[in-house]
Design an enzyme around this catalytic site. Structure first.
Site, mmCIF file in Angstrom:
data_model
loop_
_atom_site.group_PDB
_atom_site.id
_atom_site.type_symbol
_atom_site.label_atom_id
_atom_site.label_comp_id
_atom_site.label_asym_id
_atom_site.label_seq_id
_atom_site.Cartn_x
_atom_site.Cartn_y
_atom_site.Cartn_z
ATOM 1 N N ASP A 1 16.016 -28.344 37.734
ATOM 2 C CA ASP A 1 14.675 -28.308 37.167
ATOM 3 C C ASP A 1 14.600 -29.159 35.906
ATOM 4 O O ASP A 1 15.495 -29.105 35.048
ATOM 5 C CB ASP A 1 14.326 -26.850 36.846
ATOM 6 C CG ASP A 1 12.891 -26.668 36.387
ATOM 7 O OD1 ASP A 1 11.978 -26.983 37.169
ATOM 8 O OD2 ASP A 1 12.694 -26.210 35.249
ATOM 9 N N GLU B 1 14.947 -33.000 39.745
ATOM 10 C CA GLU B 1 13.512 -33.038 39.520
ATOM 11 C C GLU B 1 13.319 -33.794 38.209
ATOM 12 O O GLU B 1 13.533 -33.245 37.122
ATOM 13 C CB GLU B 1 12.908 -31.641 39.396
ATOM 14 C CG GLU B 1 11.393 -31.685 39.251
ATOM 15 C CD GLU B 1 10.804 -30.606 38.349
ATOM 16 O OE1 GLU B 1 9.605 -30.324 38.494
ATOM 17 O OE2 GLU B 1 11.523 -30.070 37.481
#
Length: 568
Positions: A229, A292
């Site tokens: 993330d 990401e």
């Protein structure tokens, strides 16, 4: 993988499919990965919130769909201030989702079905309820405990102003002031997201060692890798300098804030991923890292997939490319060339838990910026047009060489819930934007499994943590399974043919012989792909056999608008 400019089908060499020793042998370069958002996938205990037992019970449907792996969004122990992306304990499962035993059972079942299991790792920030942050608050300024996070004295005569002018991705300031033990105002801590998500200090060796330990914990339990993330945010610019152009709303200047601010994509972040890659390389069978990283230009994104770093990085530039043939061709060409320069595949994606589903997004008028959610009073998508374009876009994406990610429910053609009652919204963006941005709840609605069951079969009681829109009834999985022409069957066929024709490890050769600038046409091995992105039908090549199409073709030898075909 290569991009070759050509003008006719006849000049393209057909690939015979994957060979031993080819990229097809490395699943990390070619896999189709299915994203599971646990709270909305399937509910096993009837509380209206999806969980790990619910996932276990539905894994067979994903194996039947034909994907290679699943990615699970966070299931860690968390107060759920940001749907689990605020982690209080990186080594435990939140009781909302189950137990570590449930996780072990999930991995075993997935592996039995031939599915890899990728889990979400959230390294930029923790929950404010994490034991280390609680220790930092208790220890006070100047303590070793505070060095694990980013605490600073405030500006102004009494420290009443934030340390710099950074803003939160969820709107508002990126700093929150603490209160000292005696009740007086204290230092400020940085949170690029919600106030309950303090940023880690990745300059601190204890933080780096802690996350290596966390990686090893899950790898030893059988996880096949990690989606990372906000991978581009861990290292901040030295001195935490002000934004050159102060802004209050990140959406008002997305390129300047999200791409070029001093909190993003600092060169030294790659030290972290080199150490992680070295750790993963100790394990067999092969494990994966996927970034990401909302990074531009593509040459910067390619840095994350160099040979000693990650294996994949989501291609968000492609996700944001408008439904336009020239724009898509430019994006695809640049993406493949950029990644090829470092020997990496491209990782294609059209939807996820953070963006309006592409079945809704592609039904909006014009090619304006992607909205952060759609409310009932906003301009509504054209559902029929959006689904038609979404199917065409998906068939185009799945024919491209590299890896691809699917977001749960897109195989059913699910739209966003665009008339959700504002009082039910749970995304922190909603209130931090002072109730002006809908946020991401619309794409996170629980899935419809059975049209005639309470809660559309999401769980045994009919409860759902967010209400499902009326449109989900006809789109339920049991209404589509085995039905010719359904979106589900289109996906199943595409994934089967993608494997049979070796499209993942294939190559990309552009072709321009359909005579229209609105047609995107290329060859990947034995398969010719044509997507009509214009408004008028075009003639298909004579003598070619259609093996798959995004909608039923008219039978007159033409390719209708907003339609993709695979030909051999």
């Amino acid at each position: 993988m290569s991009v070759i400019e050509t003008n006719t089908l006849e000049t393209v060499s057909a690939a015979a499919g994957p060979e031993s020793g080819s990229p097809a042998d490395d699943w990390r370069r070619t896999a189709v990965v299915y994203q599971i958002y646990p709270r909305s996938f399937a509910d096993g205990d009837g509380d209206g919130i999806g969980d790990l037992p619910g996932i276990i019970g539905r894994l067979g449907a994903l194996a039947e769909l034909g994907v290679d792996a699943v990615w699970l969004s966070p299931f860690y122990k968390s107060p759920q201030a940001d749907a689990g992306y605020d982690v209080a304990d990186y080594r435990d499962i939140d009781p909302l989702f189950g137990t570590l035993d449930d996780f072990d059972a999930l991995v075993a079942k997935a592996h039995d079905l031939g599915l890899k299991v990728i889990i979400d790792l959230v390294p930029n920030h923790s929950s404010d309820e994490h034991v280390w942050f609680q220790q930092a608050l208790a220890a006070g300024p100047g303590s070793p405990e505070r060095e694990r996070y980013i605490f600073r004295d405030g500006l102004g005569e009494r420290g009443e102003l934030p340390p710099n002018n950074w803003v939160s991705c969820f709107r508002g300031p990126a700093w929150t002031r603490t209160t000292n033990a005696d009740g007086t105002p204290g230092q400020w801590y940085l949170h690029l997201f919600d106030t309950k998500q303090p940023d880690w200090n990745w300059e601190h060796p204890e933080v780096r060692e802690e996350f290596l330990s966390v990686l090893r914990f899950w790898l030893d339990r059988g996880a096949d890798g990690f989606r990372v993330d906000v991978a581009h945010a861990l290292i901040k610019a030295p001195g935490l300098p002000d934004l050159v152009h102060p802004i209050q709303d990140p959406e008002a200047d997305p390129e300047g804030f999200f791409m070029n601010g001093p909190m993003w994509d600092q060169d030294r972040v790659h030290e972290v991923y080199q150490s992680w890659r070295a750790l993963l390389d100790e394990y067999s069978p092969d494990r994966i890292l996927c970034a990401e990283a909302w990074v531009q230009p593509l040459s910067r994104l390619a840095n994350y997939v160099r040979p000693d770093e990650m294996h994949q990085a989501f291609n968000f530039e492609y996700l944001d490319t408008p439904w336009n043939a020239a724009a898509l061709r430019t994006s695809i060409t640049a993406s493949v060339a950029s990644n090829e320069s470092v020997g990496a595949p491209t990782t294609w994606v059209l939807s996820n838990h953070d963006v309006v589903r592409h079945a809704s997004r592609l039904g909006l008028p014009g090619n304006g910026p992607r909205p952060n959610g759609i409310r009932a009073g906003d301009v509504q998508p054209d559902a029929e047009l959006g689904l038609r374009r979404a199917r065409a876009a998906t068939l185009l994406m799945l024919a491209l060489p590299g890896s691809a990610y699917l977001y749960q429910g897109e195989e059913l053609g699910l739209p966003d819930h665009t008339d959700l009652d504002d009082d039910l919204r749970q995304d922190p963006t909603w209130w931090r934007s002072e109730y002006t941005e809908a946020g991401r709840d619309g794409c996170r609605v629980p899935l419809p499994w059975q049209a005639d069951a309470p809660g559309l079969g999401f769980g045994p009681t009919g409860l759902t943590w967010l209400p499902q829109p009326e449109a989900y009834t006809e789109l339920a999985r049991d209404r589509q399974l085995g039905v010719a022409g359904s979106t589900l069957e289109m996906y199943r066929t595409a994934l089967r043919l993608r494997r049979e024709y070796g499209l993942g490890p294939g190559s990309l050769e552009w072709a321009d012989d359909l005579g229209s600038g609105d047609v995107l046409s290329f060859v990947n091995g034995q398969v010719r792909v044509a997507a009509n992105i214009g408004t008028t039908p075009v003639a298909l090549l004579a003598g070619a056999t259609v093996v798959h199409s995004s909608v039923e073709l008219p039978g007159d030898g033409t390719l209708p608008p907003d339609t993709t075909v695979w030909l051999v």
